[in-house]
Design a protein around this motif. Structure first.
Motif, PDB file in Angstrom:
ATOM      1  N   THR A   1      87.822 121.693  41.794  1.00 17.37           N
ATOM      2  CA  THR A   1      87.972 122.690  42.852  1.00 17.37           C
ATOM      3  C   THR A   1      86.586 122.175  43.957  1.00 17.37           C
ATOM      4  O   THR A   1      85.584 121.968  43.435  1.00 17.37           O
ATOM      5  CB  THR A   1      87.989 123.795  42.835  1.00 17.37           C
ATOM      6  N   ASP A   2      86.754 122.322  45.379  1.00 13.97           N
ATOM      7  CA  ASP A   2      85.794 121.822  46.196  1.00 13.97           C
ATOM      8  C   ASP A   2      85.320 123.139  47.233  1.00 13.97           C
ATOM      9  O   ASP A   2      85.900 124.295  46.925  1.00 13.97           O
ATOM     10  CB  ASP A   2      86.262 120.829  47.315  1.00 13.97           C
ATOM     11  N   ASN A   3      84.151 122.959  47.742  1.00 13.43           N
ATOM     12  CA  ASN A   3      83.563 124.025  48.464  1.00 13.43           C
ATOM     13  C   ASN A   3      83.563 123.660  50.013  1.00 13.43           C
ATOM     14  O   ASN A   3      82.620 122.774  50.136  1.00 13.43           O
ATOM     15  CB  ASN A   3      82.249 124.629  47.866  1.00 13.43           C
ATOM     16  N   VAL A   4      84.335 124.422  51.009  1.00 12.95           N
ATOM     17  CA  VAL A   4      84.025 124.062  52.220  1.00 12.95           C
ATOM     18  C   VAL A   4      82.824 124.172  52.869  1.00 12.95           C
ATOM     19  O   VAL A   4      82.562 123.449  54.007  1.00 12.95           O
ATOM     20  CB  VAL A   4      85.434 124.602  52.819  1.00 12.95           C
ATOM     21  N   VAL A   5      82.109 125.098  52.370  1.00  7.15           N
ATOM     22  CA  VAL A   5      80.726 125.528  53.165  1.00  7.15           C
ATOM     23  C   VAL A   5      79.561 124.340  53.094  1.00  7.15           C
ATOM     24  O   VAL A   5      79.369 124.215  54.119  1.00  7.15           O
ATOM     25  CB  VAL A   5      80.221 127.013  52.337  1.00  7.15           C
ATOM     26  N   ASP A   6      79.596 124.059  51.889  1.00  8.41           N
ATOM     27  CA  ASP A   6      78.470 122.771  51.841  1.00  8.41           C
ATOM     28  C   ASP A   6      79.074 121.556  51.446  1.00  8.41           C
ATOM     29  O   ASP A   6      78.326 120.604  51.325  1.00  8.41           O
ATOM     30  CB  ASP A   6      77.507 123.457  50.550  1.00  8.41           C
ATOM     31  N   GLY A   7      80.298 121.494  51.356  1.00  8.38           N
ATOM     32  CA  GLY A   7      80.781 120.208  51.004  1.00  8.38           C
ATOM     33  C   GLY A   7      80.793 119.546  49.609  1.00  8.38           C
ATOM     34  O   GLY A   7      81.219 118.552  49.361  1.00  8.38           O
ATOM     35  N   ARG A   8      80.413 120.151  48.801  1.00  5.16           N
ATOM     36  CA  ARG A   8      80.365 120.088  47.324  1.00  5.16           C
ATOM     37  C   ARG A   8      81.834 119.760  46.828  1.00  5.16           C
ATOM     38  O   ARG A   8      82.847 120.615  47.037  1.00  5.16           O
ATOM     39  CB  ARG A   8      79.723 120.931  46.394  1.00  5.16           C
ATOM     40  N   GLU A   9      81.922 118.803  45.965  1.00  2.93           N
ATOM     41  CA  GLU A   9      83.175 118.633  45.401  1.00  2.93           C
ATOM     42  C   GLU A   9      83.031 118.672  43.923  1.00  2.93           C
ATOM     43  O   GLU A   9      82.221 118.541  43.047  1.00  2.93           O
ATOM     44  CB  GLU A   9      83.660 117.078  45.716  1.00  2.93           C
ATOM     45  N   ASP A  10      84.332 118.958  43.174  1.00  3.58           N
ATOM     46  CA  ASP A  10      84.448 119.028  41.733  1.00  3.58           C
ATOM     47  C   ASP A  10      83.546 120.156  41.370  1.00  3.58           C
ATOM     48  O   ASP A  10      82.857 119.782  40.335  1.00  3.58           O
ATOM     49  CB  ASP A  10      84.478 117.944  41.102  1.00  3.58           C
ATOM     50  N   ILE A  11      83.357 121.347  41.863  1.00  2.00           N
ATOM     51  CA  ILE A  11      82.134 122.088  41.797  1.00  2.00           C
ATOM     52  C   ILE A  11      82.387 122.851  40.465  1.00  2.00           C
ATOM     53  O   ILE A  11      81.206 123.466  39.734  1.00  2.00           O
ATOM     54  CB  ILE A  11      82.002 123.418  42.825  1.00  2.00           C
ATOM     55  N   ASN A  12      83.531 122.895  39.805  1.00  2.00           N
ATOM     56  CA  ASN A  12      83.675 123.773  38.483  1.00  2.00           C
ATOM     57  C   ASN A  12      83.809 122.932  37.039  1.00  2.00           C
ATOM     58  O   ASN A  12      84.252 123.511  36.250  1.00  2.00           O
ATOM     59  CB  ASN A  12      84.922 124.749  38.684  1.00  2.00           C
ATOM     60  N   ASP A  13      82.585 121.895  37.134  1.00  2.00           N
ATOM     61  CA  ASP A  13      82.695 121.299  35.996  1.00  2.00           C
ATOM     62  C   ASP A  13      81.892 122.224  35.121  1.00  2.00           C
ATOM     63  O   ASP A  13      80.938 122.922  35.449  1.00  2.00           O
ATOM     64  CB  ASP A  13      82.067 119.916  36.211  1.00  2.00           C
ATOM     65  N   SER A  14      82.207 121.985  33.592  1.00  2.00           N
ATOM     66  CA  SER A  14      81.339 122.810  32.769  1.00  2.00           C
ATOM     67  C   SER A  14      81.224 121.956  31.364  1.00  2.00           C
ATOM     68  O   SER A  14      81.884 121.127  31.195  1.00  2.00           O
ATOM     69  CB  SER A  14      82.403 124.079  32.384  1.00  2.00           C
ATOM     70  N   GLU A  15      80.557 122.597  30.561  1.00  2.39           N
ATOM     71  CA  GLU A  15      80.159 122.136  29.278  1.00  2.39           C
ATOM     72  C   GLU A  15      80.205 123.050  27.900  1.00  2.39           C
ATOM     73  O   GLU A  15      79.631 124.090  28.265  1.00  2.39           O
ATOM     74  CB  GLU A  15      78.754 121.393  29.348  1.00  2.39           C
ATOM     75  N   GLN A  16      80.725 122.704  27.080  1.00  3.27           N
ATOM     76  CA  GLN A  16      80.940 123.434  25.845  1.00  3.27           C
ATOM     77  C   GLN A  16      80.022 122.729  24.628  1.00  3.27           C
ATOM     78  O   GLN A  16      80.249 121.487  24.679  1.00  3.27           O
ATOM     79  CB  GLN A  16      82.138 123.799  25.383  1.00  3.27           C
ATOM     80  N   MET A  17      79.449 123.440  23.921  1.00  9.57           N
ATOM     81  CA  MET A  17      78.505 122.963  22.917  1.00  9.57           C
ATOM     82  C   MET A  17      78.712 123.976  21.746  1.00  9.57           C
ATOM     83  O   MET A  17      78.466 124.818  21.812  1.00  9.57           O
ATOM     84  CB  MET A  17      77.034 122.525  23.055  1.00  9.57           C
TER      85      MET A  17
ATOM     86  N   MET B   1      78.732 120.626   7.651  1.00  9.92           N
ATOM     87  CA  MET B   1      77.950 120.907   8.882  1.00  9.92           C
ATOM     88  C   MET B   1      78.879 120.143  10.015  1.00  9.92           C
ATOM     89  O   MET B   1      79.508 119.383   9.701  1.00  9.92           O
ATOM     90  CB  MET B   1      76.673 120.068   8.919  1.00  9.92           C
ATOM     91  N   SER B   2      78.762 120.861  11.449  1.00  4.79           N
ATOM     92  CA  SER B   2      79.411 120.102  12.574  1.00  4.79           C
ATOM     93  C   SER B   2      78.700 120.211  13.508  1.00  4.79           C
ATOM     94  O   SER B   2      78.103 121.331  13.720  1.00  4.79           O
ATOM     95  CB  SER B   2      81.098 120.642  12.530  1.00  4.79           C
ATOM     96  N   PHE B   3      79.035 119.493  14.541  1.00  3.29           N
ATOM     97  CA  PHE B   3      78.704 119.519  16.035  1.00  3.29           C
ATOM     98  C   PHE B   3      79.781 119.164  16.771  1.00  3.29           C
ATOM     99  O   PHE B   3      80.409 117.910  16.616  1.00  3.29           O
ATOM    100  CB  PHE B   3      77.286 118.743  16.214  1.00  3.29           C
ATOM    101  N   ALA B   4      79.960 119.636  18.071  1.00  2.00           N
ATOM    102  CA  ALA B   4      80.806 119.216  18.935  1.00  2.00           C
ATOM    103  C   ALA B   4      80.538 119.575  20.222  1.00  2.00           C
ATOM    104  O   ALA B   4      79.607 120.575  20.567  1.00  2.00           O
ATOM    105  CB  ALA B   4      82.205 119.936  18.833  1.00  2.00           C
ATOM    106  N   ARG B   5      80.661 118.682  21.371  1.00  2.00           N
ATOM    107  CA  ARG B   5      80.340 118.688  22.839  1.00  2.00           C
ATOM    108  C   ARG B   5      81.639 118.493  23.630  1.00  2.00           C
ATOM    109  O   ARG B   5      82.114 117.307  23.315  1.00  2.00           O
ATOM    110  CB  ARG B   5      79.184 118.066  23.180  1.00  2.00           C
ATOM    111  N   ASN B   6      82.110 119.411  24.389  1.00  2.00           N
ATOM    112  CA  ASN B   6      83.150 119.001  25.290  1.00  2.00           C
ATOM    113  C   ASN B   6      82.691 119.226  26.651  1.00  2.00           C
ATOM    114  O   ASN B   6      82.030 120.115  27.153  1.00  2.00           O
ATOM    115  CB  ASN B   6      84.272 120.230  25.221  1.00  2.00           C
ATOM    116  N   GLY B   7      83.063 118.204  27.492  1.00  2.45           N
ATOM    117  CA  GLY B   7      82.635 118.248  28.754  1.00  2.45           C
ATOM    118  C   GLY B   7      84.269 118.432  29.479  1.00  2.45           C
ATOM    119  O   GLY B   7      85.170 117.823  29.174  1.00  2.45           O
ATOM    120  N   LEU B   8      84.238 119.506  30.482  1.00  7.78           N
ATOM    121  CA  LEU B   8      85.436 119.957  31.263  1.00  7.78           C
ATOM    122  C   LEU B   8      85.172 119.695  32.815  1.00  7.78           C
ATOM    123  O   LEU B   8      84.360 120.091  33.436  1.00  7.78           O
ATOM    124  CB  LEU B   8      85.618 121.456  31.046  1.00  7.78           C
TER     125      LEU B   8
END
Length: 782
Positions: free
Chosen positions: A241-257, A230-237
């Motif tokens: 990159t930011d978005n000039v339209v709405d000011g959001r920062e580091d918008i491309n974070d993602s998760e693998q499970m 049995m195994s389980f893994a969780r990766n946060g990435l």
């Protein structure tokens, strides 16, 4: 909308179904590639064990367990240890270790395209087949975006990754036209317990940070007979990159499970392996940078994008596999069964492409904002039976039968709202907020029989040969239920085809540790029923290719030096490409191309502690003739499109790529450790082929009224340096890594974004390579 998906501008989107490449630009991908060595799957860092196993790497390329040095084919193996040292979380992280492999990253894991030896992903079908152990995953059809949604398995609980370059049509069938990517999972241990617990952190320069954790256990349920793993893994990435339209920062974070459970029965006459694997990828947005289409400089600064709508992505795979290996005494019988379900959702901002519908067509005071959402649902069943002779005899043989059935659905929704993201004002919201909604249900059935034989003639000469006869039947329907961009209605289609592939490979032993081989092989990429559009044929035929390879595998200097050299030529016919006008288009069989080159992999064990490797790949992949034109009748004129011209280079294929690696292992004071580095280089690439659009008199192609030629964009070459180190004692180990340590800025892909209403070149969407990334990992085994 875009049934096939592509990265071309709106007026020439290569793989579109029904609106504009506007819908396609984000699902398309491009990338760089590289090379490296055939590395060993090992779990101990001691130099003594590395020395002992250097020449005993096993692979299953020919559906037998063999020493990689004895296989007459170009194969690279990335072991579990290498994946851990590099902090790998996706294909893009270790593509540089595979000579001739290109991985186009579209801004998040799971949105990738893979090509080998210049066989680029020009069609919506995959050019590289993917297997997990004995089972193929992903679609063989053309309506599941297999070209840009390549399976990106979280590399945990993976024993090794095998990459076979060149067509593998005889043993692996549809989609393996360019090669094979095979994940080999770790099997349960029936003789002892194993537990593993780990966690870590990674951070990206000028971006965020994220954590990951993992757990693995192998327990014998009946000693020497039955084991459970049995195994389980969780990766946060972390995003960067930011978005000039709405000011959001580091918008491309993602998760693998990822999670996996496997039961293994080790019997006297037969072995049985039952496995359930589930993996999920989710990303809030995708990485990108908005560039000026004239100067190709960032419009708003480094790593800053411009989008009005969020661009989430998710992919979930559930795979159940059952394999039986029966020792019949005189032969071995294998049954491999697979059931998989894959659900994918990707959304792209299409404001630049469709926003002007609000003011230019509907008469509202200002442009609106828009998104296009694609959903792909795939249910796949596979069954393979094969019977093979025992290994080691003068003549070895293998025969088998393969069946697969896919039930798939692709849906596309194009939405229009106000620029701030709110719905259109009444009554426009009910009338025009849905620009298009369509469903593309499809089925794919294939039945194939195959055979392979190996004949040893004397002590030095061996001849391998294989054949495969396959037949596929496909059904499809284009169902448009809402919208103003595509005519409403249901249009069914169907196709069937018979495909024969073969391979032959003589090999000659020059000595105990040297082999010269040649290989000629064919492969194919399935066609299928086409979209119902004027000027587009009702179906597209399979793409076929023939490959010719000459190779040398050798070890010398008391097995301290390992050398693999291969030269090849590939002739590609009936290439599937997309042809579209005003975003409406489908696939056609374009023409021919050639890819020729050379690959060199060397590994030098300078001392018992120091290992150095160098790998280089040269690939010249060009279109041989102008692709077949598509004639699209208009009111008072004809549009004649060529989506590739003679002499064009294949997209995202560098002529030269290389990697220099080094690793030093040490043992001191009861501690074992290693430190290593990889310097990788990627040559210049082009993002597309040339498109020529001619306006002619109706029915008279010789009378050219206007002509427009769109040349591809060039991506600069780059070099990047990765470093890693680790130390451990007893049951624990600590590892650190730094990827792209010099923070090299380079583009993985370039995609023009143009207005679908006016054709104005607004910006270029660029996906950057990952900036400098630091990580630390801790593992405890008990």
């Amino acid at each position: 909308m875009n049934a096939f998906q592509s990265s071309r501008p709106w007026y020439r989107s290569p793989l579109s179904l029904a609106i504009t490449s506007a819908l396609a630009w984000a699902i398309a991908a491009p990338v760089s590639a590289q090379e490296s060595s055939e590395a060993q799957a090992q779990s101990d860092t001691s130099s003594a064990e590395r020395a002992a196993t250097l020449d005993r790497v096993v692979v299953t390329a020919n559906k037998r367990v063999e020493n990689i040095r004895d296989v007459a084919a170009s194969i690279s193996v990335i072991g579990e240890r290498q994946l851990e040292n590099l902090g790998a979380s996706s294909l893009a992280d270790y593509a540089s270790l595979i000579p001739g492999m290109q991985v186009q990253d579209n801004g998040s894991p799971g949105q990738t395209s893979v090509s080998l030896r210049g066989i680029a992903a020009l069609s919506s079908g995959a050019s590289v087949a993917t297997y997990i152990d004995e089972v193929p995953v992903g679609s063989s059809g053309i309506y599941q975006g297999a070209n840009t949604l390549m399976l990106d398995v979280l590399p945990y609980d993976i024993s090794r990754v095998e990459v076979l370059r060149g067509p593998q049509g005889t043993l692996y069938g549809a989609g393996a036209i360019g090669g094979l990517l095979k994940y080999v999972t770790r099997a349960p241990d029936v003789s002892g317990d194993e537990f593993r617990l780990g966690f870590g952190m990674r951070t990206v320069n000028d971006g965020g940070d994220a954590w990951n954790t993992r757990f693995g256990a192998s327990v014998p349920l009946k000693e020497d007979r039955l084991g459970l793993r049995m195994s389980f893994a969780r990766n946060g990435l972390p995003g960067y990159t930011d978005n000039v339209v709405d000011g959001r920062e580091d918008i491309n974070d993602s998760e693998q499970m990822g999670a996996r459970a496997a039961l293994f029965w080790d019997g006297d006459a037969f072995d049985l392996n039952l496995s359930v694997l589930q993996q999920r990828i989710s990303a809030d947005d995708r990485g990108g940078t908005a560039l000026d289409p004239e100067t190709m400089e960032p419009l708003f600064g480094d790593l800053v994008d411009r989008t009005w709508q969020h661009q989430p992505f998710s992919k979930e795979l559930t795979l159940t596999s059952l394999s039986l290996d029966w020792d019949m005494g005189w032969a071995d019988f294998v049954s491999a069964t697979g059931w998989s379900q894959t659900d994918t959702m990707t959304q792209i901002d299409s404001t630049i492409q469709f926003g002007e519908v609000a003011n230019a067509l509907l008469g509202l005071p200002e442009p609106g904002s828009s998104f296009v959402r694609y959903e792909f649902d795939l249910d796949k069943v596979t069954q393979e039976f094969r019977l093979s002779s025992k290994s080691g005899g003068r003549f070895e043989w293998l025969v088998g039968i393969f069946y697969t059935k896919e039930d798939a659905l692709q849906t596309q929704l194009a939405w229009l709202g106000q620029l701030d993201g709110s719905p259109l004002p009444a009554p426009y919201d009910e009338m025009f907020s849905t620009l298009t909604f369509l469903g593309l249900p499809s089925t794919y059935k294939e039945l194939a029989v195959f055979a392979n034989g190996s004949w040893r003639i004397g002590e030095r000469f061996k001849l391998d040969a294989g054949v495969r006869q396959a037949r596929n039947e496909q059904r499809f329907s284009q169902n448009v239920s809402e919208g103003i961009l595509v005519p409403i209605g249901n249009t069914p289609g169907e196709s069937e085809e018979d495909v024969f592939t073969w391979s032959i490979s003589p090999q000659f032993k020059l000595g105990e540790d040297a082999m010269l081989y040649a290989r000629a092989a064919t492969g194919y990429q399935p066609g299928g029923p086409n979209v119902a559009i004027v000027g587009i044929p009702p179906k597209v035929d399979s793409s076929m290719l023939s490959s010719y390879e000459l190779g040398l595998k050798a070890q010398f200097a008391e097995q301290r030096v390992q050398l693999d050299l291969a030269v090849f030529r590939i002739d590609w016919e009936d290439i599937q490409v997309a042809s579209s006008f005003n975003g409406i288009g489908g696939l056609v069989n374009g023409g021919e191309a050639t890819s020729e080159g050379a690959e060199l992999s060397t590994l030098f064990r300078a001392t018992d502690a120091l290992t150095v490797g160098f790998n280089v790949a040269y690939t010249k992949a060009d279109i041989k003739n102008d692709f077949e034109p598509t004639v699209i009748p208009q009111d008072g004129f004809d549009v004649i499109l060529n989506t590739g011209l003679a002499g064009d280079r294949m997209p995202y294929v560098p002529k030269l790529s290389w990697a220099l690696t080094a690793e030093y292992a040490f043992a001191v004071g009861g501690f074992n450790g290693q430190a290593g580095a990889a310097l990788r280089g990627v040559g210049k690439r082009l993002n597309d082929t040339t498109e020529r659009q001619r306006i002619t008199a109706p029915g008279d192609p010789s009378t050219v009224l206007d002509e427009e030629i769109t040349a591809p964009l060039e991506l600069d070459s780059y070099r990047a340096l990765d470093l890693y180190a680790g130390i451990g004692k007893g049951n624990w180990e600590l590892r650190i890594y730094a990827n792209n340590i010099t923070d090299e800025g380079a583009w993985s892909s370039l995609t023009p974004i143009n207005s679908a209403i006016t054709g104005t070149h607004v910006q270029v969407a660029a996906v950057p390579i990952r900036p400098r990334t630091f990580g630390i990992e801790f593992d405890y085994r008990f």
